[in-house]
Motif scaffolding. Sequence first.
Motif, short mmCIF file in Angstrom:
data_model
loop_
_atom_site.label_atom_id
_atom_site.label_comp_id
_atom_site.label_asym_id
_atom_site.label_seq_id
_atom_site.Cartn_x
_atom_site.Cartn_y
_atom_site.Cartn_z
N LEU A 33 13.71 -4.11 -11.10
CA LEU A 33 14.06 -3.86 -9.70
C LEU A 33 13.26 -2.64 -9.26
N LEU A 34 12.38 -2.83 -8.26
CA LEU A 34 11.51 -1.75 -7.77
C LEU A 34 11.98 -1.34 -6.38
N LEU A 35 12.39 -0.09 -6.24
CA LEU A 35 12.92 0.43 -4.98
C LEU A 35 11.95 1.46 -4.40
N ASP A 36 11.70 1.34 -3.08
CA ASP A 36 10.78 2.29 -2.45
C ASP A 36 11.20 2.58 -1.02
N GLU A 37 11.00 3.82 -0.61
CA GLU A 37 11.42 4.27 0.71
C GLU A 37 10.49 3.80 1.82
N GLN A 38 9.24 3.57 1.50
CA GLN A 38 8.25 3.20 2.51
C GLN A 38 8.29 1.71 2.82
N PRO A 39 7.77 1.31 3.99
CA PRO A 39 7.78 -0.11 4.35
C PRO A 39 6.84 -0.97 3.52
N GLU A 40 5.81 -0.35 2.92
CA GLU A 40 4.84 -1.06 2.09
C GLU A 40 4.62 -0.29 0.79
N PRO A 41 4.28 -0.99 -0.30
CA PRO A 41 4.01 -0.30 -1.56
C PRO A 41 2.71 0.48 -1.50
N GLY A 42 2.55 1.46 -2.39
CA GLY A 42 1.31 2.22 -2.48
C GLY A 42 1.51 3.71 -2.55
N GLY A 43 2.71 4.17 -2.15
CA GLY A 43 2.96 5.61 -2.16
C GLY A 43 2.13 6.30 -1.09
N GLN A 44 2.03 7.63 -1.20
CA GLN A 44 1.24 8.38 -0.22
C GLN A 44 -0.25 8.11 -0.38
N VAL A 45 -0.73 8.06 -1.61
CA VAL A 45 -2.17 7.97 -1.84
C VAL A 45 -2.72 6.62 -1.38
N TYR A 46 -1.95 5.53 -1.55
CA TYR A 46 -2.41 4.21 -1.13
C TYR A 46 -1.57 3.66 0.03
N ARG A 47 -1.07 4.54 0.84
CA ARG A 47 -0.21 4.14 1.97
C ARG A 47 -0.95 3.15 2.87
N ASN A 48 -0.28 2.04 3.18
CA ASN A 48 -0.77 1.03 4.14
C ASN A 48 -2.09 0.38 3.71
N VAL A 49 -2.44 0.48 2.43
CA VAL A 49 -3.76 0.00 2.00
C VAL A 49 -3.93 -1.50 2.20
N MET A 50 -2.85 -2.29 2.12
CA MET A 50 -2.96 -3.73 2.28
C MET A 50 -3.20 -4.14 3.73
N LYS A 51 -2.89 -3.26 4.66
CA LYS A 51 -3.06 -3.57 6.08
C LYS A 51 -4.17 -2.75 6.74
N ALA A 52 -4.82 -1.94 5.95
CA ALA A 52 -5.86 -1.07 6.51
C ALA A 52 -7.04 -1.90 7.01
N SER A 53 -7.62 -1.48 8.12
CA SER A 53 -8.79 -2.16 8.69
C SER A 53 -10.05 -1.76 7.93
N ALA A 54 -11.13 -2.47 8.19
CA ALA A 54 -12.40 -2.14 7.55
C ALA A 54 -12.84 -0.73 7.95
N LYS A 55 -12.54 -0.35 9.19
CA LYS A 55 -12.89 0.98 9.66
C LYS A 55 -12.10 2.05 8.91
N GLN A 56 -10.82 1.78 8.69
CA GLN A 56 -10.00 2.73 7.92
C GLN A 56 -10.51 2.85 6.49
N ASP A 57 -10.88 1.73 5.89
CA ASP A 57 -11.45 1.77 4.53
C ASP A 57 -12.67 2.67 4.49
N GLU A 58 -13.52 2.54 5.50
CA GLU A 58 -14.75 3.32 5.56
C GLU A 58 -14.44 4.81 5.72
#
Length: 468
Positions: A33-58
């Motif tokens: 059972l994995l519990l997390d406070e944020q809406p997406e996994p990744g923590g602070q360092v990888y926050r929102n990485v699955m939804k990041a745009s190509a511009k954000q990646d850059e």
Amino acid sequence: MTTMDKPDLIVIGAGPAGLSAALEAARHGSSVLLLDEQPEPGGQVYRNVMKASAKQDEILGPDYKAGRLLVSSIENVEIDYRSGVTVWQVGADGSVAFSQNEEAYQVHGRHIILATGAMERPVPLPGWIVPGVMTAGAAQILMKSGGLVARDAILVGSGPLLYLLSSQMIAAGSPPKALVETQSFNNLCLAMTHIKGVVLGWRQLLKGLQLIRQIRKAGVPRYKAATEISVIGTDQAEAISFTTKGRKHKLDASTVLLHQGVVPNTQISRSLGLKHRWNENQRCFYPVTNDVGQSSIEKVSIAGDGAGISGAKAAEYTGRLAALNALHKLGLISEVARDQRAVPLLRARKKEIAIRPFLDQLYAPPAEILRPRGKTIVCRCEEVTADDISSYAALGCKGPNQTKAFGRSGMGPCQGRFCGATVTEILSKETGLHPEQVGSYRIRAPLKPVTLGELAALTDVPQKEIVS
């Protein structure tokens, strides 16, 4: 009321350490059972990485983009992952109480791994509570979550994050107005005593030098060895003043981003009564664990920066190590198997953290930040000043928990999360006691605010199928 079968493992936190722990355990057939406070996994360092745009990646760089592989991996294994969760009580018996969507639940696990990460060290200087002042980490959250970039900002403090954030702001077309850095030549001299670690961690050093080169190329002014720093303004930040090389400076600024490194988030480990020690180099308390993350309580392991600051990559290794330890404790693998599989992970972690002593000395927070004076606010919840804390010590107060009775510091909703380190440092200076003797705030549940309605409706976790 339907109930969930007792999971083998409850992992709290879905950053690099928590994700790695959950994945390692699940791949060995453990129910997780994995519990997390944020809406997406990744923590602070990888926050929102699955939804990041190509511009954000850059803009955010290759290290951020590389986290997508780790975060996406949980889709390929059987893990009961729950986001938007507020964990507000953890018991030594394996019980965890949390809220999700305004409903409260309780579940019992056979073993718990705390992977709650780090939090930014408070930077209590005059004017730090004025609107327009926030932490460098908060500014980075805005970049990762919403693509928002601070404009004409002055970055103040020390640490690698200042250089990383500066380079990201430059890439976004909004370079910092200036960097006001607190590290001095003396810091560098002390850091050079750890030159062996620099040799082993040369890749990390090279990354840092490349970031500094980008900042110089962009023409961003850098002021070093800054002291007597204060933010000017009442209803809004207007300027920042400081002294460097014996000269007083004043720079106009409506946005000020503060940073003095990070410290372990120990709220849960403190509430459990785990054994903690004081880290003299990092100026913070950390929970005591062995090489595979086992804490002083049998059913609890700790992974990642919550057990001591070591960085995102090292956190992945510690997550896997903590999972192997939990699997052994649960009887799913032998001690011999655990130790054999731990060897390459321990070796990789040792290499990854080799440069930490050098960085800890180079970017050590100055005394005026650790132990502020005068009317500088220390406890923001209750508006307690540095002078107030000093006066409590003069009256016989020797520890943070006593300050609650003297003047309510640490009594706000954060339970001393943001003032605890500063209160310990001030009391240590005023009493002459070592920080370990002074101690820290005693943390009690609920760890985060919870409504009476949630408590009244507390129920066991609803059934979710978990394939072992």
